[in-house]
Design an enzyme around this catalytic site. Structure first.
Site, PDB file in Angstrom:
ATOM      1  N   ASP A   8       1.764   0.330   4.931  1.00  0.00           N
ATOM      2  CA  ASP A   8       0.977  -0.977   4.490  1.00  0.00           C
ATOM      3  C   ASP A   8       0.871  -1.122   2.952  1.00  0.00           C
ATOM      4  O   ASP A   8       0.120  -0.289   2.124  1.00  0.00           O
ATOM      5  CB  ASP A   8      -0.694  -0.909   5.023  1.00  0.00           C
ATOM      6  CG  ASP A   8      -0.384  -0.579   6.639  1.00  0.00           C
ATOM      7  OD1 ASP A   8       0.494   0.266   7.131  1.00  0.00           O
ATOM      8  OD2 ASP A   8      -1.150  -0.985   7.232  1.00  0.00           O
ATOM      9  N   GLU A  39       0.937  -6.111   6.120  1.00  0.00           N
ATOM     10  CA  GLU A  39      -0.257  -6.803   6.677  1.00  0.00           C
ATOM     11  C   GLU A  39      -1.462  -7.046   5.863  1.00  0.00           C
ATOM     12  O   GLU A  39      -2.450  -7.815   6.001  1.00  0.00           O
ATOM     13  CB  GLU A  39      -0.899  -6.208   8.168  1.00  0.00           C
ATOM     14  CG  GLU A  39      -1.159  -4.730   7.714  1.00  0.00           C
ATOM     15  CD  GLU A  39      -2.351  -4.453   8.561  1.00  0.00           C
ATOM     16  OE1 GLU A  39      -2.724  -5.154   9.631  1.00  0.00           O
ATOM     17  OE2 GLU A  39      -3.127  -3.220   8.481  1.00  0.00           O
ATOM     18  N   ASN A  40      -1.586  -6.185   4.646  1.00  0.00           N
ATOM     19  CA  ASN A  40      -2.554  -6.286   3.741  1.00  0.00           C
ATOM     20  C   ASN A  40      -2.139  -6.758   2.429  1.00  0.00           C
ATOM     21  O   ASN A  40      -2.909  -6.392   1.225  1.00  0.00           O
ATOM     22  CB  ASN A  40      -3.236  -4.905   3.612  1.00  0.00           C
ATOM     23  CG  ASN A  40      -3.700  -4.154   4.991  1.00  0.00           C
ATOM     24  OD1 ASN A  40      -2.994  -3.225   5.360  1.00  0.00           O
ATOM     25  ND2 ASN A  40      -4.451  -4.532   5.424  1.00  0.00           N
ATOM     26  N   ASN A  67      -2.904  -5.831  12.576  1.00  0.00           N
ATOM     27  CA  ASN A  67      -4.207  -6.495  13.087  1.00  0.00           C
ATOM     28  C   ASN A  67      -4.675  -7.458  12.108  1.00  0.00           C
ATOM     29  O   ASN A  67      -5.253  -8.537  12.418  1.00  0.00           O
ATOM     30  CB  ASN A  67      -5.221  -5.433  13.683  1.00  0.00           C
ATOM     31  CG  ASN A  67      -5.402  -4.577  12.023  1.00  0.00           C
ATOM     32  OD1 ASN A  67      -4.644  -3.864  11.836  1.00  0.00           O
ATOM     33  ND2 ASN A  67      -6.770  -4.337  11.749  1.00  0.00           N
ATOM     34  N   HIS A  68      -3.984  -7.451  10.679  1.00  0.00           N
ATOM     35  CA  HIS A  68      -4.503  -8.564   9.855  1.00  0.00           C
ATOM     36  C   HIS A  68      -3.529  -9.546   9.547  1.00  0.00           C
ATOM     37  O   HIS A  68      -3.635 -10.438   8.661  1.00  0.00           O
ATOM     38  CB  HIS A  68      -4.524  -7.566   8.424  1.00  0.00           C
ATOM     39  CG  HIS A  68      -5.729  -6.991   8.385  1.00  0.00           C
ATOM     40  ND1 HIS A  68      -7.177  -7.330   8.342  1.00  0.00           N
ATOM     41  CD2 HIS A  68      -6.034  -5.518   8.375  1.00  0.00           C
ATOM     42  CE1 HIS A  68      -7.964  -6.208   8.328  1.00  0.00           C
ATOM     43  NE2 HIS A  68      -7.362  -5.072   8.351  1.00  0.00           N
ATOM     44  N   HIS A 149       1.613  -0.178  14.961  1.00  0.00           N
ATOM     45  CA  HIS A 149       0.298  -0.261  14.411  1.00  0.00           C
ATOM     46  C   HIS A 149      -0.691   0.045  15.132  1.00  0.00           C
ATOM     47  O   HIS A 149      -1.255  -0.597  15.964  1.00  0.00           O
ATOM     48  CB  HIS A 149       0.353  -1.689  13.766  1.00  0.00           C
ATOM     49  CG  HIS A 149      -0.469  -2.008  12.638  1.00  0.00           C
ATOM     50  ND1 HIS A 149      -0.087  -1.789  11.299  1.00  0.00           N
ATOM     51  CD2 HIS A 149      -1.649  -2.233  12.665  1.00  0.00           C
ATOM     52  CE1 HIS A 149      -1.040  -2.081  10.700  1.00  0.00           C
ATOM     53  NE2 HIS A 149      -1.999  -2.421  11.364  1.00  0.00           N
ATOM     54  N   HIS A 174      -1.252   1.503   9.841  1.00  0.00           N
ATOM     55  CA  HIS A 174      -2.402   0.894   9.926  1.00  0.00           C
ATOM     56  C   HIS A 174      -3.591   1.990   9.575  1.00  0.00           C
ATOM     57  O   HIS A 174      -4.322   1.621   8.843  1.00  0.00           O
ATOM     58  CB  HIS A 174      -2.888   0.625  11.408  1.00  0.00           C
ATOM     59  CG  HIS A 174      -4.345   0.148  11.600  1.00  0.00           C
ATOM     60  ND1 HIS A 174      -4.774  -0.981  11.457  1.00  0.00           N
ATOM     61  CD2 HIS A 174      -5.243   1.006  12.317  1.00  0.00           C
ATOM     62  CE1 HIS A 174      -6.101  -0.958  11.712  1.00  0.00           C
ATOM     63  NE2 HIS A 174      -6.343   0.151  12.308  1.00  0.00           N
ATOM     64  N   HIS A 176      -3.375   3.912   6.850  1.00  0.00           N
ATOM     65  CA  HIS A 176      -3.154   4.038   5.478  1.00  0.00           C
ATOM     66  C   HIS A 176      -3.166   5.467   4.855  1.00  0.00           C
ATOM     67  O   HIS A 176      -3.266   5.506   3.799  1.00  0.00           O
ATOM     68  CB  HIS A 176      -4.179   3.217   4.697  1.00  0.00           C
ATOM     69  CG  HIS A 176      -4.174   1.591   5.103  1.00  0.00           C
ATOM     70  ND1 HIS A 176      -4.543   0.907   4.199  1.00  0.00           N
ATOM     71  CD2 HIS A 176      -3.352   0.983   5.993  1.00  0.00           C
ATOM     72  CE1 HIS A 176      -4.625  -0.352   4.798  1.00  0.00           C
ATOM     73  NE2 HIS A 176      -3.692  -0.450   5.681  1.00  0.00           N
TER      74      HIS A 176
HETATM   75 FE   LIG Z   1      -3.154  -1.956   7.059  1.00  0.00          FE
HETATM   76 FE   LIG Z   2      -3.917  -2.592  10.439  1.00  0.00          FE
END
Ligand SMILES: [Fe+2]
Ligand SMILES: [Fe+2]
Length: 263
Positions: A8, A39-40, A67-68, A149, A174, A176
């Site tokens: 990520d 995603e981030n 999820n983001h 994830h 996810h 991190h």
């Molecule tokens: Fe993430």
């Molecule tokens: Fe995530």
């Protein structure tokens, strides 16, 4: 065939760290394919089209999400046109974007599947059954990389065992935080519970630590911001036998001020 999977990317400092280290990583490890979880990437939440363009321009072959995925509203304007971007495949039918992609390149081919866990995350469709459904659709037995994830180690490891011998690798994103449990399962699937992140090293999962501490102390709503200061990059190299799709090696990469650049 060698895959470089990068975890990520968080915020602008994550983007800059990625772009700074990609040439060095390519020179040192010669990956055939580079997959990045994005995603981030946009300020810690979601991804934009210019960021995706920048990643592709610097040699990234495929962007996975999580999820983001939907945090930047503009994602709905471009995700359907993104041929090399995948969001979790177990969102309900009709969700914009795609859950897997079949990449073809000079040295071979690779299917990248993005799935999301359901423990402590949204209750999407079953990721195990979704993986079955996708694998059933694939023709010619191509090598498959799964970016799972998910929050819990148990869900990640369970999916890896479930898919052992049917995919080339299951790697987690996810949390991190990179885990130290890389291995090749008995039927030839490479596994790592979490690849880790790219971006701030002195925050909490990339976010400003003071804000996260405040949240834990007060239990009140706090808007998190991406942390400043030193950076880190976490990734994993996966070697595959292109003919069989079986993993032959898996090696974690971790770069930060405590574990500086190595060749
Ligand atoms: Fe993430
Ligand atoms: Fe995530």
């Amino acid at each position: 065939m060698r895959i470089l999977m990068i975890g990520d990317v968080v915020g602008l400092s994550g983007q800059k760290t990625l772009l700074e280290y990609l040439p060095k990583l390519k020179r040192a490890h010669h990956p055939d394919l580079i997959v990045v979880n994005g995603e981030n990437a946009a300020d810690g939440r979601g991804i934009t089209r210019p960021i995706a363009r920048e990643f592709y321009g610097s040699g990234v072959d495929c962007i996975t999400l999580g999820n983001h995925t939907w945090d930047k509203r503009e994602i709905f304007d471009f995700i359907d046109g993104e041929e090399r971007m995948v969001r979790p495949a177990n969102y309900p039918e009709g969700t914009p974007g795609q859950g897997y992609v079949h990449l073809k390149f000079a040295g071979g081919e690779l299917v990248v599947i993005n799935l999301m866990g359901r423990s402590f995350l949204s209750t999407l469709d079953c990721p195990f059954r979704e993986a079955d459904a996708i694998l059933k659709k694939l023709k010619g037995n191509p090598p498959v990389l799964v970016d799972f994830h998910a929050e819990t180690t148990s869900e990640k490891l369970a999916l890896a065992w479930y898919l052992d011998g049917r995919v080339s690798a299951v790697v987690g994103t996810h949390t991190h935080i990179q885990t130290a449990d890389e291995r090749i399962l008995p039927q030839g699937t490479a596994y790592l519970t979490d690849v880790g992140m790219v971006g701030p090293y002195d925050g909490v999962l990339g976010m400003d630590k003071e804000l996260v501490i405040k949240k834990f102390l007060t239990q009140l709503p706090v808007r998190f911001e991406v942390a400043k200061g030193r950076n880190q990059l976490n990734a994993v190299l996966i070697d595959l036998n292109s003919a069989t799709g079986k993993a032959t090696g898996i090696k974690r990469l971790r770069l930060d001020d405590d574990q500086p650049w190595f060749e």
